[in-house]
Design a protein around this motif. Structure first.
Motif, PDB file in Angstrom:
ATOM      1  N   ALA A   3      51.985  73.652  51.031  1.00  0.00           N
ATOM      2  CA  ALA A   3      53.376  73.660  51.468  1.00  0.00           C
ATOM      3  C   ALA A   3      54.229  72.962  50.422  1.00  0.00           C
ATOM      4  CB  ALA A   3      53.498  72.957  52.811  1.00  0.00           C
ATOM      5  N   VAL A   4      55.501  73.244  50.443  1.00  0.00           N
ATOM      6  CA  VAL A   4      56.446  72.633  49.516  1.00  0.00           C
ATOM      7  C   VAL A   4      56.723  71.202  49.983  1.00  0.00           C
ATOM      8  CG1 VAL A   4      58.790  72.768  48.617  1.00  0.00           C
ATOM      9  CG2 VAL A   4      57.477  74.862  49.001  1.00  0.00           C
ATOM     10  N   PRO A   5      56.668  70.223  49.070  1.00  0.00           N
ATOM     11  CA  PRO A   5      56.981  68.839  49.449  1.00  0.00           C
ATOM     12  C   PRO A   5      58.408  68.734  49.978  1.00  0.00           C
ATOM     13  CG  PRO A   5      56.008  68.931  47.254  1.00  0.00           C
ATOM     14  CD  PRO A   5      56.286  70.341  47.671  1.00  0.00           C
ATOM     15  N   ARG A   6      58.609  67.875  50.977  1.00  0.00           N
ATOM     16  CA  ARG A   6      59.927  67.726  51.588  1.00  0.00           C
ATOM     17  C   ARG A   6      60.735  66.584  50.977  1.00  0.00           C
ATOM     18  NH1 ARG A   6      59.728  68.276  57.819  1.00  0.00           N
ATOM     19  NH2 ARG A   6      61.925  68.593  57.418  1.00  0.00           N
ATOM     20  N   PHE A   7      60.079  65.757  50.144  1.00  0.00           N
ATOM     21  CA  PHE A   7      60.737  64.614  49.514  1.00  0.00           C
ATOM     22  C   PHE A   7      59.815  64.089  48.419  1.00  0.00           C
ATOM     23  CE2 PHE A   7      58.276  63.281  53.113  1.00  0.00           C
ATOM     24  CZ  PHE A   7      57.549  62.194  52.656  1.00  0.00           C
ATOM     25  N   SER A   8      60.296  63.110  47.662  1.00  0.00           N
ATOM     26  CA  SER A   8      59.492  62.493  46.604  1.00  0.00           C
ATOM     27  C   SER A   8      58.782  61.257  47.146  1.00  0.00           C
ATOM     28  CB  SER A   8      60.400  62.086  45.447  1.00  0.00           C
ATOM     29  OG  SER A   8      59.676  61.329  44.506  1.00  0.00           O
ATOM     30  N   LEU A  31      48.527  61.314  52.480  1.00  0.00           N
ATOM     31  CA  LEU A  31      49.677  61.481  51.588  1.00  0.00           C
ATOM     32  C   LEU A  31      50.152  62.926  51.562  1.00  0.00           C
ATOM     33  CD1 LEU A  31      48.660  59.158  48.622  1.00  0.00           C
ATOM     34  CD2 LEU A  31      50.525  58.783  50.267  1.00  0.00           C
ATOM     35  N   SER A  32      49.220  63.855  51.567  1.00  0.00           N
ATOM     36  CA  SER A  32      49.584  65.276  51.589  1.00  0.00           C
ATOM     37  C   SER A  32      50.325  65.619  52.881  1.00  0.00           C
ATOM     38  CB  SER A  32      48.327  66.125  51.436  1.00  0.00           C
ATOM     39  OG  SER A  32      48.645  67.488  51.530  1.00  0.00           O
ATOM     40  N   ARG A  33      49.800  65.160  54.001  1.00  0.00           N
ATOM     41  CA  ARG A  33      50.456  65.429  55.293  1.00  0.00           C
ATOM     42  C   ARG A  33      51.844  64.787  55.339  1.00  0.00           C
ATOM     43  NH1 ARG A  33      46.465  63.856  60.060  1.00  0.00           N
ATOM     44  NH2 ARG A  33      48.269  64.599  61.250  1.00  0.00           N
ATOM     45  N   HIS A  34      51.930  63.539  54.928  1.00  0.00           N
ATOM     46  CA  HIS A  34      53.199  62.796  54.923  1.00  0.00           C
ATOM     47  C   HIS A  34      54.241  63.531  54.087  1.00  0.00           C
ATOM     48  CE1 HIS A  34      55.621  59.073  54.990  1.00  0.00           C
ATOM     49  NE2 HIS A  34      55.742  59.162  53.675  1.00  0.00           N
ATOM     50  N   LEU A  35      53.849  63.964  52.904  1.00  0.00           N
ATOM     51  CA  LEU A  35      54.745  64.650  51.974  1.00  0.00           C
ATOM     52  C   LEU A  35      55.275  65.962  52.547  1.00  0.00           C
ATOM     53  CD1 LEU A  35      55.915  64.467  49.112  1.00  0.00           C
ATOM     54  CD2 LEU A  35      53.853  65.563  48.283  1.00  0.00           C
ATOM     55  N   GLN A  36      54.493  66.575  53.417  1.00  0.00           N
ATOM     56  CA  GLN A  36      54.885  67.855  54.008  1.00  0.00           C
ATOM     57  C   GLN A  36      55.613  67.687  55.344  1.00  0.00           C
ATOM     58  OE1 GLN A  36      51.478  70.522  53.988  1.00  0.00           O
ATOM     59  NE2 GLN A  36      50.861  69.697  52.011  1.00  0.00           N
ATOM     60  N   GLY A  37      55.855  66.439  55.753  1.00  0.00           N
ATOM     61  CA  GLY A  37      56.571  66.198  57.006  1.00  0.00           C
ATOM     62  C   GLY A  37      55.693  66.260  58.236  1.00  0.00           C
TER      63      GLY A  37
END
Length: 91
Positions: A3-8, A31-37
């Motif tokens: 998935a596309v990251p939602r933030f840095s 970290l992957s889950r967090h980055l994807q929301g």
């Protein structure tokens, strides 16, 4: 497909307790889950607060459990400069 990251995430840190208690796989998956929301094991109010924070620039908090059942948090600061993996007792 990723998935596309939602933030840095900014710079990544993990506390000594998190490093000792968690596997690298636990941390990478979180970290992957967090980055994807995917905020993990939060209340609906906390999930809504994170979704709002994506718009207003507030701090982001996710909660997950490692393979061993230990609960941990991932926090990205309001300015998205730093993300920290930590145990709740280290907050």
């Amino acid at each position: 497909m990723n998935a596309v990251p939602r933030f840095s995430l900014g710079r990544l840190f993990a506390t000594p307790g998190a490093i000792q208690a968690l596997t690298s796989s636990d941390i990478q998956t979180a970290l992957s889950r967090h980055l994807q929301g995917d905020w993990g094991e939060l209340t609906s109010e906390d999930i809504e607060a994170n979704n709002d924070a994506l718009q207003d620039g507030s701090r982001l908090l996710s909660a997950y459990s490692g393979e061993n059942g230990i609960r941990f948090w991932v926090i990205t600061e309001w300015d998205r400069s730093v993300t920290t993996v930590l145990l709740p007792s280290e907050y």
